[in-house]
Design an enzyme around this catalytic site. Structure first.
Site, PDB file in Angstrom:
ATOM      1  N   ASP A  94       0.855  -1.188   0.000  1.00 37.41           N
ATOM      2  CA  ASP A  94       0.000   0.000   0.000  1.00 37.41           C
ATOM      3  C   ASP A  94       0.891   1.237   0.000  1.00 37.41           C
ATOM      4  O   ASP A  94       2.033   1.184   0.448  1.00 37.41           O
ATOM      5  CB  ASP A  94      -0.899  -0.019   1.257  1.00 37.41           C
ATOM      6  N   GLY A  95       0.351   2.327  -0.528  1.00 37.93           N
ATOM      7  CA  GLY A  95       1.076   3.598  -0.471  1.00 37.93           C
ATOM      8  C   GLY A  95       2.054   3.814  -1.614  1.00 37.93           C
ATOM      9  O   GLY A  95       2.739   4.845  -1.647  1.00 37.93           O
ATOM     10  N   GLY A 140       1.452   4.602  -4.725  1.00 40.48           N
ATOM     11  CA  GLY A 140       1.051   5.787  -5.488  1.00 40.48           C
ATOM     12  C   GLY A 140       1.388   7.061  -4.730  1.00 40.48           C
ATOM     13  O   GLY A 140       1.961   8.005  -5.299  1.00 40.48           O
ATOM     14  N   ARG A 141       1.049   7.099  -3.440  1.00 43.36           N
ATOM     15  CA  ARG A 141       1.327   8.296  -2.623  1.00 43.36           C
ATOM     16  C   ARG A 141       2.828   8.537  -2.514  1.00 43.36           C
ATOM     17  O   ARG A 141       3.287   9.675  -2.572  1.00 43.36           O
ATOM     18  CB  ARG A 141       0.721   8.120  -1.220  1.00 43.36           C
ATOM     19  N   TRP A 142       3.564   7.433  -2.394  1.00 39.58           N
ATOM     20  CA  TRP A 142       5.030   7.539  -2.292  1.00 39.58           C
ATOM     21  C   TRP A 142       5.578   8.222  -3.547  1.00 39.58           C
ATOM     22  O   TRP A 142       6.413   9.119  -3.476  1.00 39.58           O
ATOM     23  CB  TRP A 142       5.619   6.134  -2.140  1.00 39.58           C
ATOM     24  N   HIS A 166       4.939   1.759  -8.065  1.00 41.11           N
ATOM     25  CA  HIS A 166       4.772   0.294  -8.097  1.00 41.11           C
ATOM     26  C   HIS A 166       6.113  -0.402  -8.370  1.00 41.11           C
ATOM     27  O   HIS A 166       6.408  -1.439  -7.788  1.00 41.11           O
ATOM     28  CB  HIS A 166       3.737  -0.105  -9.154  1.00 41.11           C
ATOM     29  N   THR A 176      -8.954  -8.190  -5.998  1.00 40.64           N
ATOM     30  CA  THR A 176     -10.083  -8.212  -6.940  1.00 40.64           C
ATOM     31  C   THR A 176     -10.658  -6.798  -7.102  1.00 40.64           C
ATOM     32  O   THR A 176     -11.292  -6.503  -8.108  1.00 40.64           O
ATOM     33  CB  THR A 176     -11.199  -9.173  -6.437  1.00 40.64           C
ATOM     34  N   LEU A 225      12.327 -20.687   1.760  1.00 38.04           N
ATOM     35  CA  LEU A 225      11.213 -19.745   1.959  1.00 38.04           C
ATOM     36  C   LEU A 225      10.088 -19.960   0.934  1.00 38.04           C
ATOM     37  O   LEU A 225      10.348 -20.183  -0.250  1.00 38.04           O
ATOM     38  CB  LEU A 225      11.744 -18.309   1.819  1.00 38.04           C
TER      39      LEU A 225
HETATM   40  C1  IPE Z   1      -0.235  -0.710  -3.451  1.00 40.23           C
HETATM   41  O1  IPE Z   1      -0.097   0.674  -3.559  1.00 40.23           O
HETATM   42  C2  IPE Z   1      -0.053  -1.455  -4.739  1.00 40.23           C
HETATM   43  C3  IPE Z   1      -1.265  -2.022  -5.334  1.00 40.23           C
HETATM   44  C4  IPE Z   1      -2.448  -2.053  -4.774  1.00 40.23           C
HETATM   45  C5  IPE Z   1      -1.115  -2.614  -6.658  1.00 40.23           C
HETATM   46  P1  IPE Z   1      -1.340   1.591  -3.900  1.00 40.23           P
HETATM   47  O2  IPE Z   1      -1.548   1.575  -5.377  1.00 40.23           O
HETATM   48  O3  IPE Z   1      -2.524   1.198  -3.070  1.00 40.23           O
HETATM   49  O4  IPE Z   1      -0.856   3.040  -3.483  1.00 40.23           O
HETATM   50  P2  IPE Z   1      -1.744   4.205  -2.850  1.00 40.23           P
HETATM   51  O5  IPE Z   1      -2.405   3.648  -1.626  1.00 40.23           O
HETATM   52  O6  IPE Z   1      -2.724   4.644  -3.877  1.00 40.23           O
HETATM   53  O7  IPE Z   1      -0.746   5.277  -2.522  1.00 40.23           O
HETATM   54 MG    MG Z   2      -3.706   1.963  -1.466  1.00 43.97          MG
END
Ligand code: IPE
Ligand code: MG
Length: 185
Positions: free
Chosen positions: A16-17, A19-21, A33, A62, A127
């Site tokens: 998660d994050g 995109g924001r990163w 990504h 999904t 692993l």
């Molecule tokens: C996680 O990052 C990657 C996927 C869900 C593919 P996000 O895409 O959720 O990034 P944010 O939360 O919009 O920043």
């Molecule tokens: Mg997200």
């Protein structure tokens, strides 16, 4: 006496994050990504060093189909190239690659790559690297229920139900990490 660190057997990571990163750094979401994959690779490397039994990474849900075509296709391309690039590393480090979720809905090219890596790492004993792709909790329950209906003509036990879940070959999850990387790298 020095406190002994308990190493978890199975760690779940919800990506998660990304995109924001990227946005914070004035970059495209897809760049986020790509860097997400780099973070996963680092985590896997450390998990091997720590002798962790399994890591599950929630990469594509999904729900993620609702994103723009450009982003969905971009994510699939990144997954495909990462798989190609990462296969030899997996084999060298005795890492078994598996997936959970309905991969039959993913682009054919990507499906083929996934199946190839699963096959090539089938006998690895280190692993277990489990990637959730087109995975949804409700979908998994529904799949398990339908399989049970086909298989049994009676009320089922918890053990019988568990056998139909994607996680059947994995140790129970010890810890789930879902934290936006405020500071990565
Ligand atoms: C996680 O990052 C990657 C996927 C869900 C593919 P996000 O895409 O959720 O990034 P944010 O939360 O919009 O920043
Ligand atoms: Mg997200």
């Amino acid at each position: 006496m020095k406190k002994q660190l308990t190493i978890p057997k199975h760690i779940g990571i919800i990506l998660d994050g990304n995109g924001r990163w990227a946005k914070k750094r004035k970059k495209e979401r897809l760049f986020g990504h790509k860097m997400g994959v780099v973070a996963v690779k680092k985590t896997i490397k450390r998990a091997v060093e720590l002798n962790i039994k399994a890591i599950s990474v929630y990469a594509f849900s999904t729900e993620n189909w609702k994103r723009s075509c450009e982003e969905v296709e971009g994510i699939f391309k990144i997954l495909e190239s990462s798989l190609i690039e990462f296969t030899s590393d997996l084999k060298e480090n005795n890492i078994k690659f598996i997936t959970m979720g309905d991969i039959s809905k993913l682009p054919k090219n990507l499906q083929e790559k996934i199946e190839k890596v699963i096959e090539e790492t089938r006998n690895c004993t280190g692993l277990i690297f489990n990637v959730a792709l087109n995975y949804g909790g409700q979908d998994e329950i529904l799949m398990a229920v339908n399989r049970c209906i086909e298989k049994y003509d009676k009320k089922i036990s918890k053990e019988e139900f568990e056998k139909e879940l994607y996680t059947k070959s994995l140790p129970p999850l010890d810890i789930i990490i879902n934290k936006w990387r405020k500071k990565a790298f």
